[in-house]
Design a protein around this motif. Structure first.
Motif, PDB file in Angstrom:
ATOM      1  N   GLY A  27      57.086  37.209  19.877  1.00  0.00           N
ATOM      2  CA  GLY A  27      56.428  36.990  21.161  1.00  0.00           C
ATOM      3  C   GLY A  27      57.069  37.909  22.177  1.00  0.00           C
ATOM      4  O   GLY A  27      58.121  38.499  21.924  1.00  0.00           O
ATOM      5  N   PHE A  98      54.109  32.864  16.686  1.00  0.00           N
ATOM      6  CA  PHE A  98      53.981  33.693  17.886  1.00  0.00           C
ATOM      7  C   PHE A  98      54.126  32.771  19.089  1.00  0.00           C
ATOM      8  O   PHE A  98      53.364  31.815  19.239  1.00  0.00           O
ATOM      9  CB  PHE A  98      52.622  34.401  17.918  1.00  0.00           C
ATOM     10  CG  PHE A  98      52.533  35.468  18.970  1.00  0.00           C
ATOM     11  CD1 PHE A  98      52.934  36.768  18.687  1.00  0.00           C
ATOM     12  CD2 PHE A  98      52.063  35.191  20.247  1.00  0.00           C
ATOM     13  CE1 PHE A  98      52.854  37.771  19.647  1.00  0.00           C
ATOM     14  CE2 PHE A  98      51.986  36.184  21.218  1.00  0.00           C
ATOM     15  CZ  PHE A  98      52.378  37.475  20.918  1.00  0.00           C
ATOM     16  N   VAL A 100      54.311  32.041  23.202  1.00  0.00           N
ATOM     17  CA  VAL A 100      53.759  32.503  24.471  1.00  0.00           C
ATOM     18  C   VAL A 100      54.256  31.583  25.577  1.00  0.00           C
ATOM     19  O   VAL A 100      54.355  30.373  25.392  1.00  0.00           O
ATOM     20  CB  VAL A 100      52.210  32.447  24.429  1.00  0.00           C
ATOM     21  CG1 VAL A 100      51.602  32.904  25.724  1.00  0.00           C
ATOM     22  CG2 VAL A 100      51.661  33.264  23.271  1.00  0.00           C
ATOM     23  N   LYS A 112      48.119  38.736  24.103  1.00  0.00           N
ATOM     24  CA  LYS A 112      46.919  38.739  23.260  1.00  0.00           C
ATOM     25  C   LYS A 112      46.786  40.072  22.523  1.00  0.00           C
ATOM     26  O   LYS A 112      46.555  40.100  21.307  1.00  0.00           O
ATOM     27  CB  LYS A 112      45.679  38.480  24.101  1.00  0.00           C
ATOM     28  CG  LYS A 112      44.383  38.602  23.346  1.00  0.00           C
ATOM     29  CD  LYS A 112      43.201  38.517  24.282  1.00  0.00           C
ATOM     30  CE  LYS A 112      41.925  38.924  23.572  1.00  0.00           C
ATOM     31  NZ  LYS A 112      40.805  39.027  24.486  1.00  0.00           N
ATOM     32  N   LEU A 115      49.454  40.380  19.790  1.00  0.00           N
ATOM     33  CA  LEU A 115      49.172  39.485  18.668  1.00  0.00           C
ATOM     34  C   LEU A 115      48.026  40.021  17.814  1.00  0.00           C
ATOM     35  O   LEU A 115      48.125  40.099  16.594  1.00  0.00           O
ATOM     36  CB  LEU A 115      48.854  38.074  19.165  1.00  0.00           C
ATOM     37  CG  LEU A 115      48.448  37.083  18.067  1.00  0.00           C
ATOM     38  CD1 LEU A 115      49.582  36.874  17.071  1.00  0.00           C
ATOM     39  CD2 LEU A 115      48.018  35.764  18.681  1.00  0.00           C
ATOM     40  N   VAL A 131      50.710  29.615  16.643  1.00  0.00           N
ATOM     41  CA  VAL A 131      50.888  30.065  18.024  1.00  0.00           C
ATOM     42  C   VAL A 131      51.418  28.885  18.828  1.00  0.00           C
ATOM     43  O   VAL A 131      50.816  27.808  18.826  1.00  0.00           O
ATOM     44  CB  VAL A 131      49.569  30.601  18.624  1.00  0.00           C
ATOM     45  CG1 VAL A 131      49.766  30.988  20.083  1.00  0.00           C
ATOM     46  CG2 VAL A 131      49.064  31.789  17.808  1.00  0.00           C
ATOM     47  N   MET A 151      43.963  33.674  24.310  1.00  0.00           N
ATOM     48  CA  MET A 151      44.497  34.505  23.232  1.00  0.00           C
ATOM     49  C   MET A 151      43.428  34.837  22.185  1.00  0.00           C
ATOM     50  O   MET A 151      43.726  35.541  21.224  1.00  0.00           O
ATOM     51  CB  MET A 151      45.684  33.797  22.556  1.00  0.00           C
ATOM     52  CG  MET A 151      46.879  33.557  23.474  1.00  0.00           C
ATOM     53  SD  MET A 151      47.724  35.066  23.945  1.00  0.00           S
ATOM     54  CE  MET A 151      48.478  35.518  22.396  1.00  0.00           C
ATOM     55  N   LEU A 153      42.135  33.100  19.810  1.00  0.00           N
ATOM     56  CA  LEU A 153      42.663  32.740  18.495  1.00  0.00           C
ATOM     57  C   LEU A 153      41.568  32.487  17.468  1.00  0.00           C
ATOM     58  O   LEU A 153      41.778  32.684  16.271  1.00  0.00           O
ATOM     59  CB  LEU A 153      43.583  31.517  18.599  1.00  0.00           C
ATOM     60  CG  LEU A 153      44.844  31.700  19.436  1.00  0.00           C
ATOM     61  CD1 LEU A 153      45.681  30.435  19.432  1.00  0.00           C
ATOM     62  CD2 LEU A 153      45.655  32.890  18.954  1.00  0.00           C
ATOM     63  N   CYS A 163      47.673  26.064  16.689  1.00  0.00           N
ATOM     64  CA  CYS A 163      48.242  26.254  18.026  1.00  0.00           C
ATOM     65  C   CYS A 163      48.734  24.917  18.562  1.00  0.00           C
ATOM     66  O   CYS A 163      48.021  23.911  18.475  1.00  0.00           O
ATOM     67  CB  CYS A 163      47.175  26.845  18.956  1.00  0.00           C
ATOM     68  SG  CYS A 163      47.770  27.226  20.613  1.00  0.00           S
TER      69      CYS A 163
END
Length: 187
Positions: A27, A98, A100, A112, A115, A131, A151, A153, A163
């Motif tokens: 990250g 990851f 954030v 974003k 990633l 995430v 993001m 995703l 997430c």
């Protein structure tokens, strides 16, 4: 006597049926990667976590023991000069995490882009992605749904994507994170 049996059982599990999984935590800088790893490795929930730390330059590695599963967590630097190393340290791992900063909305477009650039690498196809929106204890933070949208995703394919909102500082949702990671052990 039950305590002795449990110790022998735990030793047998670690010795003969232990599973080690590599996890890469990445990250942008100041997202809370190192804080999260420090909290996870120091946790003592039910006496199941143990610590083994090896400090290095540019990245950090700690082992987190959970039952018969050892999570070997690589914490990579988030500064621009370290980002070219991310793909190399993500190859062949059991999971990519990851992280954030949920409260820093200005950095989300860059997070974003980094990633999605990383997830487009052919060498990383199929590796599960977790995430984590850290700093959920701060005011004006994004919700998990807003993070998923920001993001993008849902557009990341060819892998399991999950997430969670967490707070390393408040130790919020960390058990869910560990359970998700342990689920991928041995797969």
């Amino acid at each position: 006597m039950a305590g002795l049996f449990r110790k022998v059982y735990d030793w047998l599990m670690r010795t003969f049926w232990a599973t080690e999984m590599d996890v890469t935590m990445i990250g942008l800088q100041n997202a809370g990667k190192t804080s999260l790893l420090r909290v996870l490795s120091a946790s003592r929930q039910g006496g199941e976590f143990t610590i083994d730390s090896i400090p290095t330059i540019g990245f950090n590695m700690k082992r987190v023991q959970r039952g018969h599963v050892t999570l070997k967590c690589w914490d990579l630097g988030g500064q621009p000069r370290f980002r070219p190393m991310w793909e190399r340290y993500c190859r062949g791992v059991s999971a990519i995490v990851f992280i954030v900063d949920l409260a820093d909305r200005d950095i989300l477009p860059q997070a974003k882009d980094e990633l999605h650039s990383l997830m487009s690498q052919p060498s990383l196809i199929g590796i599960p992605l977790l995430v984590l929106g850290n700093k959920s204890d701060l005011p004006n933070k994004l919700s998990v749904d807003e993070l998923i949208d920001s993001m993008d995703l849902k557009s990341i394919g060819e892998r399991e994507v999950c997430c969670y909102g967490i707070s390393a500082k408040e130790e919020t949702n960390l058990e869910a994170v560990v359970q998700w990671l342990v689920k991928w052990a041995g797969r």
